[in-house]
Design an enzyme around this catalytic site. Structure first.
Site, PDB file in Angstrom:
ATOM      1  N   ASN A 222       0.857  -1.193   0.000  1.00 31.71           N
ATOM      2  CA  ASN A 222       0.000   0.000   0.000  1.00 31.71           C
ATOM      3  C   ASN A 222       0.891   1.240   0.000  1.00 31.71           C
ATOM      4  O   ASN A 222       2.109   1.144  -0.014  1.00 31.71           O
ATOM      5  CB  ASN A 222      -0.943  -0.013   1.214  1.00 31.71           C
ATOM      6  CG  ASN A 222      -0.165  -0.105   2.502  1.00 31.71           C
ATOM      7  OD1 ASN A 222       0.582   0.798   2.853  1.00 31.71           O
ATOM      8  ND2 ASN A 222      -0.299  -1.219   3.218  1.00 31.71           N
ATOM      9  N   ASP A 291      -3.845  -6.607   5.216  1.00 30.82           N
ATOM     10  CA  ASP A 291      -4.802  -7.506   5.867  1.00 30.82           C
ATOM     11  C   ASP A 291      -4.693  -8.930   5.308  1.00 30.82           C
ATOM     12  O   ASP A 291      -4.979  -9.891   6.000  1.00 30.82           O
ATOM     13  CB  ASP A 291      -6.229  -6.973   5.667  1.00 30.82           C
ATOM     14  CG  ASP A 291      -6.481  -5.743   6.528  1.00 30.82           C
ATOM     15  OD1 ASP A 291      -6.000  -5.726   7.680  1.00 30.82           O
ATOM     16  OD2 ASP A 291      -7.139  -4.793   6.054  1.00 30.82           O
ATOM     17  N   LYS A 301       9.585 -16.424 -10.689  1.00 31.80           N
ATOM     18  CA  LYS A 301       8.794 -15.309 -11.210  1.00 31.80           C
ATOM     19  C   LYS A 301       7.650 -15.842 -12.087  1.00 31.80           C
ATOM     20  O   LYS A 301       7.886 -16.687 -12.963  1.00 31.80           O
ATOM     21  CB  LYS A 301       9.723 -14.412 -12.039  1.00 31.80           C
ATOM     22  CG  LYS A 301       9.050 -13.183 -12.561  1.00 31.80           C
ATOM     23  CD  LYS A 301      10.012 -12.371 -13.424  1.00 31.80           C
ATOM     24  CE  LYS A 301       9.221 -11.339 -14.197  1.00 31.80           C
ATOM     25  NZ  LYS A 301       9.918 -10.870 -15.374  1.00 31.80           N
ATOM     26  N   PRO A 321      -2.023 -12.180  10.408  1.00 31.37           N
ATOM     27  CA  PRO A 321      -2.347 -12.011  11.828  1.00 31.37           C
ATOM     28  C   PRO A 321      -2.626 -10.536  12.114  1.00 31.37           C
ATOM     29  O   PRO A 321      -2.014  -9.667  11.484  1.00 31.37           O
ATOM     30  CB  PRO A 321      -1.071 -12.456  12.548  1.00 31.37           C
ATOM     31  CG  PRO A 321       0.013 -12.338  11.533  1.00 31.37           C
ATOM     32  CD  PRO A 321      -0.625 -12.574  10.190  1.00 31.37           C
ATOM     33  N   ASP A 322      -3.560 -10.271  13.006  1.00 33.73           N
ATOM     34  CA  ASP A 322      -3.813  -8.873  13.397  1.00 33.73           C
ATOM     35  C   ASP A 322      -2.867  -8.551  14.545  1.00 33.73           C
ATOM     36  O   ASP A 322      -3.048  -9.019  15.675  1.00 33.73           O
ATOM     37  CB  ASP A 322      -5.274  -8.669  13.800  1.00 33.73           C
ATOM     38  CG  ASP A 322      -5.592  -7.181  13.884  1.00 33.73           C
ATOM     39  OD1 ASP A 322      -4.867  -6.462  14.603  1.00 33.73           O
ATOM     40  OD2 ASP A 322      -6.534  -6.738  13.210  1.00 33.73           O
ATOM     41  N   ILE A 323      -1.864  -7.737  14.244  1.00 33.18           N
ATOM     42  CA  ILE A 323      -0.773  -7.507  15.208  1.00 33.18           C
ATOM     43  C   ILE A 323      -1.285  -6.751  16.433  1.00 33.18           C
ATOM     44  O   ILE A 323      -1.062  -7.150  17.579  1.00 33.18           O
ATOM     45  CB  ILE A 323       0.363  -6.700  14.531  1.00 33.18           C
ATOM     46  CG1 ILE A 323       0.895  -7.474  13.328  1.00 33.18           C
ATOM     47  CG2 ILE A 323       1.469  -6.392  15.531  1.00 33.18           C
ATOM     48  CD1 ILE A 323       1.817  -6.686  12.416  1.00 33.18           C
ATOM     49  N   LYS A 353     -13.111  -0.528  16.024  1.00 36.43           N
ATOM     50  CA  LYS A 353     -11.755  -1.104  16.148  1.00 36.43           C
ATOM     51  C   LYS A 353     -11.249  -0.993  17.592  1.00 36.43           C
ATOM     52  O   LYS A 353     -10.582  -1.891  18.093  1.00 36.43           O
ATOM     53  CB  LYS A 353     -10.790  -0.408  15.177  1.00 36.43           C
ATOM     54  CG  LYS A 353     -11.025  -0.860  13.749  1.00 36.43           C
ATOM     55  CD  LYS A 353     -10.140  -0.199  12.724  1.00 36.43           C
ATOM     56  CE  LYS A 353     -10.488  -0.771  11.342  1.00 36.43           C
ATOM     57  NZ  LYS A 353     -10.041   0.044  10.218  1.00 36.43           N
ATOM     58  N   LYS A 357     -10.428  -4.654  19.030  1.00 35.72           N
ATOM     59  CA  LYS A 357      -9.008  -4.967  19.197  1.00 35.72           C
ATOM     60  C   LYS A 357      -8.534  -4.725  20.633  1.00 35.72           C
ATOM     61  O   LYS A 357      -7.356  -4.854  20.936  1.00 35.72           O
ATOM     62  CB  LYS A 357      -8.178  -4.152  18.197  1.00 35.72           C
ATOM     63  CG  LYS A 357      -8.579  -4.441  16.735  1.00 35.72           C
ATOM     64  CD  LYS A 357      -7.643  -3.788  15.736  1.00 35.72           C
ATOM     65  CE  LYS A 357      -8.178  -3.970  14.317  1.00 35.72           C
ATOM     66  NZ  LYS A 357      -7.132  -4.068  13.301  1.00 35.72           N
TER      67      LYS A 357
END
Ligand code: PMT
Length: 418
Positions: A222, A291, A301, A321-323, A353, A357
């Site tokens: 991103n 994500d 390649k 994994p959601d850190i 969130k 979280k």
């Protein structure tokens, strides 16, 4: 208790709170910016008194700066009226900092040579407090060897030099010599007085993007530049913290006095965070963690023509994994601060969130606005806790970072964890 109905600037603890700043204004077109500078320094809690040179009064009136500072403006060394309010030696002792903005080439030369033939130079000679100058002049005057020697002489005497900036000048020329923007001067002024807000705390910060490999040369990522996370690392260091910056790939240099751990993927970031966070007091998740990642990383390649006959090449993705959620649910977790990058219903989604979280605080930003989101120099944030929220105006990412650190320190105090 904190009253969120007050404006943020007035209620926040800044390293400028109760600091006494003697603002020297010298002659030059940039003198008009001293009006805004007085306001911004006051917003940060400083008491500002103004000294103007005679040339400065040709560009902006003493009355304007008197009205803004709330104090008589001092102009002459031997003026019976202002001397009776506060004599020049008293004024020199009063100041915690003498800030000259804008500082003309002529003033810089006279200061470098130790002149004491007007009020401002005399105050600088008589004061034992730090002195800072923000030069503003035509680019050729700035580049002139004499000016450069004078600036070097001041720097060698521990006078701080704020700027100058580069760009289009009032005279129509382009180059170095513009007065640093007001935000930048305020920020450097704050650095003169370390805040000690996070003295001795260990702060772990994630920043930048992650890259999820598709094959040896391609990845999913991103547009995060790391600017916001790195700015937070700098602000935390200035507040006295030991900072571990766990960074995805960015082109940014590691902030001085930080320990940077370089990672590439979300999995690597997760491992690095879990290794560091056990003894941390604060965790701030600024990174734009992917994500999803490809289920398989191709060894070689991928070639054109590798797609099956219908020409659709599929890449199956699996959740990373959601850190921050992992940190938020640790027993004995640090004060945990997440970011929420949203494009709609910003505050509502950020609040979800916060709960899901298990965070102490969430910083919401609208990344649909390119002037404040990924890779921009500015940001506009809303900060949320379980029981309240506060919206800040659009500010440079560096200033946003300073505000966030202040709010974290305040949150720690309120939670009895400072
Ligand atoms: O880097 P810049 O160019 O300066 O841009 C700054 C920024 C826009 C990246 C930053 O201000 C920001 O919003 N960071 C959070 C980006 C993000 O991934 O937001 P999110 O809403 O998708 O995630 C919410 C929180 O969960 C974040 O704290 C994120 O770090 C964390 N997360 C997300 C996914 C995941 N797998 N693990 C996580 O820890």
């Amino acid at each position: 208790m904190w009253d969120p109905s007050h404006s943020f600037c007035k209620t926040s603890m800044s390293s400028l709170t109760n600091k006494r700043i003697l603002l020297g204004v010298t002659g030059g077109i940039a003198a008009y910016k001293s009006a805004e500078l007085i306001r911004r320094l006051q917003d940060r809690g400083a008491d500002v008194r103004v000294v103007m040179t005679r040339a400065a009064t040709e560009f902006i009136t003493p009355l304007t700066l008197q009205a803004l500072s709330g104090h008589p403006v001092h102009q002459d060394l031997l003026n019976a009226e202002t001397e009776s309010v506060m004599g020049h030696i008293e004024l020199a002792r009063w100041a915690d900092l003498i800030l000259i903005a804008p500082a003309s080439a002529n003033f810089i030369a006279r200061l470098a040579q130790g002149h004491g033939d007007d009020l401002l130079t005399t105050l600088c000679l008589a004061s034992e407090s730090p002195i800072a100058v923000a030069p503003a002049m035509n680019q050729a005057m700035w580049a002139n060897e004499a000016t450069q020697e004078n600036v070097a002489a001041l720097a060698s005497k521990h006078v701080r030099i704020f700027g100058p900036d580069e760009g289009l000048q009032a005279c129509g020329e382009v180059g170095a010599g513009r007065l640093l923007d007001v935000d930048g001067i305020v920020l450097l002024t704050e650095k003169v007085f370390p805040s000690h807000l996070l003295d001795g705390k260990k702060v772990v910060i994630t920043a930048g993007p992650t890259r999820e490999a598709i094959d040896p040369v391609r990845y999913i990522s991103n547009n995060s530049s790391g600017k916001q996370g790195y700015a937070l690392a700098e602000a935390a260091i200035e507040a006295g913290a030991q900072v571990v910056l766990i960074s995805g790939p960015t082109g940014l240099p590691a902030p001085d006095r930080s320990r940077r751990v370089d990672v590439v993927s979300a999995d690597e970031m997760f491992d690095a965070v879990m290794k560091e966070v056990g003894d941390a007091d604060i965790f701030i998740g600024v990174a734009a963690v992917a994500d999803y990642k490809p289920v398989h990383r191709e060894e070689q390649k991928i070639k054109k023509g590798d797609a099956p006959s219908n020409q659709v090449l599929r890449i199956d993705l699996i959740e990373n994994p959601d850190i921050i959620s992992g940190v938020g649910h640790l027993a004995g977790r640090p004060y945990t601060v997440g970011f929420a990058a949203e494009t709609q219903n910003v505050v509502e989604y950020a609040r979800k969130k916060l709960t899901k979280k298990n965070l102490d605080m969430v910083v919401a930003n609208d990344v649909s606005d390119t002037s404040i989101g990924f890779n921009s120099d500015d940001n506009r944030i809303t900060v949320l806790w379980a029981d309240r929220e506060v919206e800040l105006p659009k500010l440079s990412k560096r200033n946003v970072a300073t505000r966030i650190i202040e709010l974290i320190a305040q949150g720690l105090r309120e939670a009895g964890r400072s």
